[in-house]
Design an enzyme around this catalytic site. Structure first.
Site, short mmCIF file in Angstrom:
data_model
loop_
_atom_site.label_atom_id
_atom_site.label_comp_id
_atom_site.label_asym_id
_atom_site.label_seq_id
_atom_site.Cartn_x
_atom_site.Cartn_y
_atom_site.Cartn_z
N TYR A 154 1.02 -1.22 0.08
CA TYR A 154 0.08 -0.01 -0.16
C TYR A 154 0.71 1.30 0.08
CZ TYR A 154 -3.83 3.11 1.52
OH TYR A 154 -4.76 4.22 1.57
N LYS A 158 0.88 4.01 -2.75
CA LYS A 158 0.41 5.40 -2.79
C LYS A 158 1.70 6.41 -3.05
CE LYS A 158 -4.01 4.71 -1.65
NZ LYS A 158 -5.07 5.37 -2.68
N1 LIG Z 1 -10.16 5.33 5.13
C1 LIG Z 1 -8.88 5.68 5.41
O1 LIG Z 1 -8.54 5.99 6.38
C2 LIG Z 1 -8.03 6.21 4.27
C3 LIG Z 1 -6.69 6.71 4.47
C4 LIG Z 1 -5.77 7.12 3.45
C5 LIG Z 1 -6.23 7.03 2.29
N2 LIG Z 1 -7.53 6.29 2.07
C6 LIG Z 1 -7.81 6.21 0.44
O2 LIG Z 1 -9.23 6.75 0.22
C7 LIG Z 1 -9.71 5.91 -0.77
C8 LIG Z 1 -11.08 5.49 -0.67
O3 LIG Z 1 -11.08 4.76 0.30
P1 LIG Z 1 -12.00 4.66 1.61
O4 LIG Z 1 -11.54 4.87 2.73
O5 LIG Z 1 -13.22 5.56 1.11
O6 LIG Z 1 -12.79 3.27 1.47
P2 LIG Z 1 -13.87 2.46 1.15
O7 LIG Z 1 -13.69 1.10 1.32
O8 LIG Z 1 -15.26 2.79 2.08
O9 LIG Z 1 -14.40 3.01 -0.27
C9 LIG Z 1 -13.74 2.54 -1.48
C10 LIG Z 1 -14.55 2.11 -2.51
O10 LIG Z 1 -13.86 1.63 -3.67
C11 LIG Z 1 -14.46 0.46 -4.26
N3 LIG Z 1 -13.62 -0.28 -4.91
C12 LIG Z 1 -12.60 -0.92 -4.45
N4 LIG Z 1 -12.00 -1.37 -5.52
C13 LIG Z 1 -12.57 -1.35 -6.45
C14 LIG Z 1 -12.22 -1.82 -7.91
N5 LIG Z 1 -11.50 -2.69 -8.40
N6 LIG Z 1 -13.38 -1.19 -8.83
C15 LIG Z 1 -14.17 -0.43 -8.42
N7 LIG Z 1 -14.44 -0.02 -7.24
C16 LIG Z 1 -13.46 -0.35 -6.06
C17 LIG Z 1 -14.97 -0.49 -3.13
O11 LIG Z 1 -16.31 -1.07 -3.27
C18 LIG Z 1 -15.46 0.88 -2.14
O12 LIG Z 1 -16.89 1.07 -2.24
C19 LIG Z 1 -8.70 5.03 -1.22
O13 LIG Z 1 -8.00 5.21 -2.40
C20 LIG Z 1 -7.75 4.63 0.11
O14 LIG Z 1 -6.61 4.18 -0.09
C21 LIG Z 1 -8.32 6.21 2.87
#
Ligand SMILES: NC(=O)c1ccc[n+]([C@@H]2O[C@H](COP(=O)([O-])OP(=O)(O)OC[C@H]3O[C@@H](n4cnc5c(N)ncnc54)[C@H](O)[C@@H]3O)[C@@H](O)[C@H]2O)c1
Length: 250
Positions: A154, A158
């Site tokens: 990861y 990123k």
């Molecule tokens: N939640 C955190 O703490 C956090 C921190 C830093 C970065 N992020 C980043 O934020 C972004 C969103 O994550 P989130 O926390 O909202 O997670 P989440 O799991 O709530 O939402 C992510 C969505 O992406 C969809 N998804 C995953 N793989 C997919 C694919 N192959 N094709 C289409 N859709 C797909 C999932 O079904 C989900 O609905 C990500 O890039 C994650 O790395 C999240």
């Protein structure tokens, strides 16, 4: 939260990962600001909830963005004019340190977080360049700013998001297309991140206990993402903006 701004009236923006968390909050915020939202997620069920629960001009497509065929389907649904792309979909690893990386984890994390993001970005660029206008926002992570926020797959993915962001900005900002990234700290979403390594837990645990900021709401990330998508950020390109409650300052 209500929004009276109309920054996206008449615009079409693609949002990946729109079924949950940060992507869903971004889709909601855009729709509230009169945007036509092309909401993409691998989960048809989550997209059905989005359609039922959120007012506005939202069209959905359930597809796995790692499938190369998904790109054409997304563009076809979006239509001729695409004003913005929010590359939000992403997955975590299992906090594996380098010696414990499973090939399957590496390949899936890179496929979703990096390769699919590149493909969709590559696909929207010709139309944006033809109109000399467009904004692309990638969701990176605090893990793209340091080595102590996740596992190696990861963290690597990123950091690659940052590279894709600045390189895209370098090449295309003079031709009217901006590209930026937000780097979230912890956000309350459905993302899954089980510890699969005892060593990682021992090494990361103390950092997480002392350094982590308060967990953010997805709406706080959506505010930053929609700002970057909008003309309010017309002079911002190539920026990797921590939206992390101050974590990057530690
Ligand atoms: N939640 C955190 O703490 C956090 C921190 C830093 C970065 N992020 C980043 O934020 C972004 C969103 O994550 P989130 O926390 O909202 O997670 P989440 O799991 O709530 O939402 C992510 C969505 O992406 C969809 N998804 C995953 N793989 C997919 C694919 N192959 N094709 C289409 N859709 C797909 C999932 O079904 C989900 O609905 C990500 O890039 C994650 O790395 C999240």
């Amino acid at each position: 939260m209500t929004h009276n701004a109309h920054r996206f009236a008449g615009a079409t923006v693609i949002v990946t990962g729109a079924g949950s968390g940060i992507g869903r909050a971004t889709a909601e915020r855009l729709a509230a600001e009169e945007c036509r939202v092309v909401a993409v997620d691998v989960s048809a069920e989550r997209l059905a909830h989005l359609e039922q629960e959120v007012d506005g001009d939202i069209v959905t497509l359930a597809t796995d963005i790692t499938d190369p065929a998904s790109t054409a389907a997304i563009l076809e649904l979006a239509g001729d004019r695409i004003d913005g792309l929010a590359n939000v979909a992403g997955i975590m690893d299992g906090f594996e340190p380098t010696a414990d990386i499973a090939d399957a984890t590496w390949e899936r994390v890179m496929a979703v977080n990096v390769t699919a993001m590149m493909r969709l970005t590559r696909a929207v660029l010709p139309g944006m360049l033809a109109r000399e206008q467009g904004s692309i926002v990638n969701v990176g992570s605090e893990a793209g700013l340091r080595g102590s926020a996740a596992g190696t797959p990861y963290t690597t993915s990123k950091h690659a998001v940052n590279g894709l962001t600045v390189s895209t900005a370098f090449f295309y900002t003079p031709r009217g297309v901006r590209c930026n990234a937000v780097a979230p700290g912890p956000v309350a979403t459905n993302i899954e991140a089980p510890f699969r390594s005892e060593w990682a837990q021992a090494r990361l645990g103390p950092f997480f206990q002392t350094n982590l900021p308060a967990v953010a709401r997805p709406e706080q990330l959506a505010a930053a993402i929609t700002w970057l998508l909008s003309d309010d950020a017309s002079n911002v390109s190539g920026a990797i903006i921590p939206v992390d409650g101050g974590w990057a300052a530690i």
